[in-house]
Design a protein around this motif. Sequence first.
Motif, short mmCIF file in Angstrom:
data_model
loop_
_atom_site.label_atom_id
_atom_site.label_comp_id
_atom_site.label_asym_id
_atom_site.label_seq_id
_atom_site.Cartn_x
_atom_site.Cartn_y
_atom_site.Cartn_z
N MET A 1 19.76 83.98 -8.16
CA MET A 1 20.77 83.13 -7.59
C MET A 1 20.04 82.10 -6.73
O MET A 1 19.12 82.43 -6.00
N TYR A 2 20.48 80.87 -6.83
CA TYR A 2 19.86 79.77 -6.10
C TYR A 2 20.92 79.04 -5.27
O TYR A 2 22.11 79.09 -5.58
N VAL A 3 20.47 78.31 -4.27
CA VAL A 3 21.31 77.42 -3.49
C VAL A 3 20.54 76.11 -3.33
O VAL A 3 19.31 76.11 -3.24
N ALA A 4 21.27 74.99 -3.38
CA ALA A 4 20.65 73.67 -3.26
C ALA A 4 21.56 72.76 -2.47
O ALA A 4 22.77 73.02 -2.34
N ASN A 5 21.01 71.68 -1.96
CA ASN A 5 21.81 70.67 -1.30
C ASN A 5 22.68 69.97 -2.35
O ASN A 5 22.37 69.99 -3.54
N ALA A 6 23.73 69.30 -1.89
CA ALA A 6 24.65 68.61 -2.81
C ALA A 6 23.94 67.53 -3.61
O ALA A 6 24.33 67.23 -4.74
N ASP A 7 22.85 66.95 -3.08
CA ASP A 7 22.12 65.92 -3.81
C ASP A 7 21.09 66.50 -4.77
O ASP A 7 20.35 65.76 -5.43
N GLY A 8 21.03 67.84 -4.86
CA GLY A 8 20.10 68.50 -5.78
C GLY A 8 18.78 68.87 -5.14
O GLY A 8 17.99 69.60 -5.73
N GLY A 9 18.51 68.39 -3.95
CA GLY A 9 17.27 68.72 -3.26
C GLY A 9 17.38 70.05 -2.52
O GLY A 9 18.45 70.65 -2.43
N LEU A 11 16.20 73.06 -3.21
CA LEU A 11 16.49 74.24 -4.02
C LEU A 11 15.77 75.47 -3.44
O LEU A 11 14.58 75.45 -3.18
N ARG A 12 16.57 76.54 -3.20
CA ARG A 12 16.02 77.80 -2.68
C ARG A 12 16.56 78.96 -3.49
O ARG A 12 17.73 79.00 -3.84
N ARG A 13 15.70 79.92 -3.75
CA ARG A 13 16.12 81.13 -4.45
C ARG A 13 16.62 82.15 -3.44
O ARG A 13 15.94 82.46 -2.47
N LEU A 14 17.84 82.68 -3.68
CA LEU A 14 18.40 83.68 -2.78
C LEU A 14 18.11 85.09 -3.25
O LEU A 14 18.00 86.00 -2.44
N THR A 15 18.04 85.29 -4.55
CA THR A 15 17.80 86.62 -5.09
C THR A 15 16.62 86.57 -6.05
O THR A 15 16.39 85.56 -6.70
N ILE A 45 27.71 91.89 -3.10
CA ILE A 45 26.65 91.65 -2.12
C ILE A 45 27.02 90.46 -1.25
O ILE A 45 27.56 89.46 -1.73
N VAL A 46 26.75 90.58 0.04
CA VAL A 46 26.89 89.48 0.98
C VAL A 46 25.49 89.18 1.51
O VAL A 46 24.78 90.08 1.94
N VAL A 47 25.11 87.91 1.43
CA VAL A 47 23.79 87.49 1.88
C VAL A 47 23.95 86.29 2.81
O VAL A 47 24.87 85.49 2.64
N ASN A 48 23.07 86.17 3.79
CA ASN A 48 23.06 84.97 4.62
C ASN A 48 22.73 83.77 3.73
O ASN A 48 21.91 83.88 2.82
N ALA A 49 23.34 82.64 3.98
CA ALA A 49 23.14 81.46 3.14
C ALA A 49 21.69 80.98 3.16
O ALA A 49 21.25 80.34 2.21
N ASP A 50 20.94 81.32 4.20
CA ASP A 50 19.53 80.93 4.24
C ASP A 50 18.63 81.96 3.54
O ASP A 50 17.42 81.83 3.54
N GLY A 51 19.25 83.00 2.97
CA GLY A 51 18.50 83.93 2.12
C GLY A 51 18.25 85.33 2.61
O GLY A 51 18.34 86.25 1.82
N PRO A 52 17.94 85.56 3.88
CA PRO A 52 17.57 86.92 4.25
C PRO A 52 18.78 87.86 4.39
O PRO A 52 19.92 87.42 4.49
N ASN A 53 18.45 89.12 4.39
CA ASN A 53 19.39 90.19 4.69
C ASN A 53 20.54 90.39 3.70
O ASN A 53 21.70 90.43 4.10
N PRO A 54 20.25 90.55 2.40
CA PRO A 54 21.35 90.88 1.48
C PRO A 54 21.87 92.27 1.77
O PRO A 54 21.11 93.19 2.03
#
Length: 158
Positions: A1-9, A11-15, A45-54
Amino acid sequence: MYVANADGGGLRRLTATPLRDFSPAWSPDGRRIAFVSDGDRSRLIVVNADGPNPVAIIQRNQMDELAWSPDGTQLVYTTSRGLMRVVNADGTDRVGIGKGRRPTWSPDGSKIAFHYNDHNKDRKSKRLNSSHKPILYALFCLKKKTQPISTHFPTTHP
């Protein structure tokens, strides 16, 4: 699972698991993301949007869709069998609320709208009874009473 800014920049992997992660939903405050992860058993699963602590708050067979309550304290989810349940965001107080699909909370959190289609089978022919049309319902959460909203849906989409 990934999260990215609305402009596509950004990109971070959450899982980083080999499991299938799906149905992501942002918490109303934007700090957390809930999603379903499929393995031997599905996990909510609930995870912080910045990635840690699923945190896996629910483990059960075959969960599907989910939605946050407007205040971020609860989630509603469906099972593959069409059962809906509400659970606190920390995994406590899981309550079954009936059958349905695609649940979504009202803005004030007092109701859940969902889609319901009975799909009753004719016992002799084992075919779907065509008289059963999808119905949009609202569930009054505090009273656990359902009320149909509409039985008319257009046959074509724009």
